[in-house]
Write a protein that holds these residues in place. Sequence first.
Motif, PDB file in Angstrom:
ATOM      1  N   ILE A 193     -60.017  24.283 -57.862  1.00 44.54           N
ATOM      2  CA  ILE A 193     -59.240  25.354 -58.485  1.00 44.54           C
ATOM      3  C   ILE A 193     -57.918  24.845 -59.029  1.00 44.54           C
ATOM      4  N   LEU A 194     -57.280  23.947 -58.274  1.00 41.29           N
ATOM      5  CA  LEU A 194     -56.034  23.363 -58.778  1.00 41.29           C
ATOM      6  C   LEU A 194     -56.286  22.593 -60.076  1.00 41.29           C
ATOM      7  N   GLY A 195     -57.410  21.856 -60.090  1.00 38.66           N
ATOM      8  CA  GLY A 195     -57.767  21.113 -61.298  1.00 38.66           C
ATOM      9  C   GLY A 195     -58.020  22.051 -62.459  1.00 38.66           C
ATOM     10  N   LEU A 196     -58.668  23.153 -62.145  1.00 37.83           N
ATOM     11  CA  LEU A 196     -58.971  24.154 -63.168  1.00 37.83           C
ATOM     12  C   LEU A 196     -57.685  24.698 -63.772  1.00 37.83           C
ATOM     13  N   ASN A 197     -56.701  24.924 -62.901  1.00 40.22           N
ATOM     14  CA  ASN A 197     -55.427  25.434 -63.387  1.00 40.22           C
ATOM     15  C   ASN A 197     -54.746  24.411 -64.288  1.00 40.22           C
ATOM     16  N   LEU A 216     -54.261  13.583 -55.906  1.00 41.02           N
ATOM     17  CA  LEU A 216     -54.406  12.956 -57.216  1.00 41.02           C
ATOM     18  C   LEU A 216     -55.657  12.089 -57.279  1.00 41.02           C
ATOM     19  N   GLU A 217     -56.142  11.658 -56.116  1.00 39.41           N
ATOM     20  CA  GLU A 217     -57.336  10.820 -56.086  1.00 39.41           C
ATOM     21  C   GLU A 217     -58.612  11.653 -56.229  1.00 39.41           C
ATOM     22  N   ASN A 218     -58.481  12.946 -55.981  1.00 40.33           N
ATOM     23  CA  ASN A 218     -59.649  13.820 -56.036  1.00 40.33           C
ATOM     24  C   ASN A 218     -60.218  13.871 -57.462  1.00 40.33           C
ATOM     25  N   THR A 219     -61.560  13.862 -57.568  1.00 39.68           N
ATOM     26  CA  THR A 219     -62.182  13.777 -58.904  1.00 39.68           C
ATOM     27  C   THR A 219     -61.776  14.953 -59.788  1.00 39.68           C
ATOM     28  N   CYS A 220     -61.683  16.133 -59.192  1.00 49.12           N
ATOM     29  CA  CYS A 220     -61.379  17.316 -60.004  1.00 49.12           C
ATOM     30  C   CYS A 220     -59.996  17.211 -60.626  1.00 49.12           C
ATOM     31  N   ILE A 221     -59.023  16.755 -59.819  1.00 42.81           N
ATOM     32  CA  ILE A 221     -57.659  16.634 -60.307  1.00 42.81           C
ATOM     33  C   ILE A 221     -57.581  15.482 -61.303  1.00 42.81           C
ATOM     34  N   LYS A 222     -58.222  14.380 -60.927  1.00 45.21           N
ATOM     35  CA  LYS A 222     -58.166  13.182 -61.743  1.00 45.21           C
ATOM     36  C   LYS A 222     -58.706  13.462 -63.143  1.00 45.21           C
ATOM     37  N   HIS A 223     -59.756  14.240 -63.176  1.00 46.53           N
ATOM     38  CA  HIS A 223     -60.373  14.616 -64.440  1.00 46.53           C
ATOM     39  C   HIS A 223     -59.321  15.227 -65.365  1.00 46.53           C
ATOM     40  N   ALA A 224     -58.572  16.186 -64.844  1.00 42.96           N
ATOM     41  CA  ALA A 224     -57.559  16.866 -65.659  1.00 42.96           C
ATOM     42  C   ALA A 224     -56.437  15.912 -66.049  1.00 42.96           C
ATOM     43  N   VAL A 225     -56.027  15.062 -65.093  1.00 43.40           N
ATOM     44  CA  VAL A 225     -54.921  14.146 -65.371  1.00 43.40           C
ATOM     45  C   VAL A 225     -55.307  13.155 -66.460  1.00 43.40           C
ATOM     46  N   GLN A 229     -53.813  12.429 -70.336  1.00 50.54           N
ATOM     47  CA  GLN A 229     -53.405  11.124 -70.850  1.00 50.54           C
ATOM     48  C   GLN A 229     -54.074  10.802 -72.165  1.00 50.54           C
ATOM     49  N   SER A 230     -55.399  10.993 -72.190  1.00 54.08           N
ATOM     50  CA  SER A 230     -56.127  10.695 -73.420  1.00 54.08           C
ATOM     51  C   SER A 230     -55.620  11.567 -74.550  1.00 54.08           C
ATOM     52  N   PHE A 231     -55.305  12.798 -74.197  1.00 54.03           N
ATOM     53  CA  PHE A 231     -54.828  13.748 -75.183  1.00 54.03           C
ATOM     54  C   PHE A 231     -53.506  13.275 -75.774  1.00 54.03           C
ATOM     55  N   MET A 232     -52.602  12.813 -74.901  1.00 53.27           N
ATOM     56  CA  MET A 232     -51.304  12.350 -75.377  1.00 53.27           C
ATOM     57  C   MET A 232     -51.439  11.088 -76.212  1.00 53.27           C
TER      58      MET A 232
END
Lengths: 267, 488
Positions: free
Chosen positions: A108-112, A137-146, A150-153
Amino acid sequence: MDPKLTEVSQLFERFKAALVRNDFDTCSKLLSQLKILLIEFKSLPPLFEETPNAVQELTIARDIYEHAVVLSVKMEDQDAFERDFFQLKPYYTDVGSRLTQSPQEYPILGLNLLRLLVQNRIAEFHTELELLSANALENTCIKHAVELEQSFMEGAYNRVLTARQTVPHETYVYFMDLLARTVRDEIAGCSEKAYDSLTVKDAREMLLISSDQELFDYIKEEHPEWEVKNGLVVFQKAKESAPCKEIPSLQLINQTLSYARELERIV
Amino acid sequence: MTQDVEMKEQQVPEAPSNSVSSTTPVLQHLKEIAALIETGAYAREVRRILRAVRLTIALRRKLKASIISSFLNVALAPGSEAHTRLSSYLPKDDENDMEVDTASSATQTTVKHSPELEIYCYLLVLIFLIDQKKYSEAKSCSSASITRLKNLNRRTVDVLASRLYFYYSLSYELTGDLSEIRGNLLSLHRVATLRHDELGQETLLNLLLRNYLHYNLYDQAEKLRSKAPRFEAHSNQQFCRYLFYLGKIRTIQLEYTDAKESLLQAARKAPVAALGFRVQCNKWAVIVRLLLGEIPERTVFMQKGMEKALRPYFELTNAVRIGDLELFKNVAEKFATTFSSDRTNNLIVRLRHNVIRTGLRNISISYSRISLADVAKKLRLDSPNPIADAESIVSKAIRDGAIDATLDHVNGWMVSKETGDIYSTNEPQLAFNSRIAFCLNMHNEAVRALRFPPNSHKEKESAEKRRERQQQEQELAKHIAEEDDDDF
């Protein structure tokens, strides 16, 4: 068991069943009933009173809000998502230490994070990111968003798009689709500046559009200044910073006057 | 840790000169301070009390339990509530020097002490407890003092109160329970606002920001900061701190230009002795400047006493300057522990994008035409589809105006444009204007920052007074240094 708690949990079971059936009308009706019932629990935020059933009440409330967030994603309602998420957040931050960790927390945090990215609220994205521990930050869901951010920037848009195939959770798809639309606009904006012209086929591939007709419709709608001729999409370059022919006299006069005024104050 | 060591080295030469000048016993000094406070309270002169606090800080290292307890006997009526409570915090040593005790009982016992003096005693005991690392006692002592303070509404107490707030927060921070007192600090801030206690507001606002930032609650911190009443700063140290916290918040929220301004200003305004604080400011300022695409000058990293602490940031800057992604990754890994203890990890991650930009700029300057495959190789993009990545990265850089080039999709190369004559545009004039504006602004601020003591135009400073004033200034600088030493 406390009668109120039983009532809430029964209602919650019905809500979950409705959610599985994708019966959104019933869901939202049940959800508002549940929220009203939750108000009566004194152990919940913002009171946080130490009642005997506190942990059970907190757990079920957290569960309800987690499902509410999922429901809002399914109903594709971003405002509701934001509301429900903020109601859910204290359960993670303020009483997180008293409850066992929810398996839904990181998704859910990643979703946000993803939502903030889609809505281009980058400052809030980073503020939220600061709240996460190194573990999170190591969690896949969070990492995905992070990584997406980065790629976006960087501008590596195709990485953003391929990330759609590797979503860690099925609820992410909705936001990934929204993100794809944002990315298309970004690519269009960049191509306009970077290329003189592109073949129709290349432009189609780059903008991820399946047919020529759709491309033409897209151009007509979003970028009417582009020209299509001889199988080429020709971009109108923005005006270069041309050598200055005219002296911006008014501006110069203003500046000089202000220097004079300041200097007078010094002397 | 390195900062601590350096701080001590700096202070060593100062210490002896101070002890030589004060040949009178510490207790005598304390009594003089108490007299100063009494007259200050009587005449309602906040300045005197401010001076008393400063003098106390100078005595700080020489305080002993026996001295404080005999001072308490003099200052507070024995048997009064405050006296018994404060004495209970002090450790009893057996070798209680008798002569001091008798001396104090021989001197006059103040029948009625002013509330200022009582608060001062709280402050003294609290400082002593923190210095002795008795944090749990310090916590209960500070909490007791805060309860007492809430019932006092006197402008002359404000100065002492603001110091107490600081040590209150510090004692909780040292035991890691900062979140416990947040509600209390908020209500104190509200009270201070209602009483127009601006110094207290300033101090409490900073403590609250520090409290929030300690838990990375940037959102709450910013909301509080933007809503809290603002006024001309009363204390330079508090203003420095405020600027530093503001800079941090703005950095997180990607307002780099504003962040840079606040951080650099904080570093500039901080006294020379406050090394730890300046190091922190410089670390953040370096990162913000890198994020803005600027390269900090080498002199930033070579400032006295900072070379060692800034070393990781120096290497980081180097990697960004060269635009080498590999080197950048190595540096980030090598100093990962430093960065995570400075809590700049997330910012370092953001820098990756700048490294690529710089690399790209270098390529665009050196080649007039280069294939995208080579660009990808030079940037060392490790991804499944480097050419497509390179293409979109280059096109974004072109749009953002980082490089001046065009792409040729059919042939797959990037063509750099000839750099035009910049002096034929308005560009130089704009740059010139912004520099002039900066200088004029600097001058105006300098004028505004000048402060004159009251009545200074009437009586000329005598040599004696000047010496005294210089000594005071030195003490102030040292005192700020110590405080910042506590902070970091």
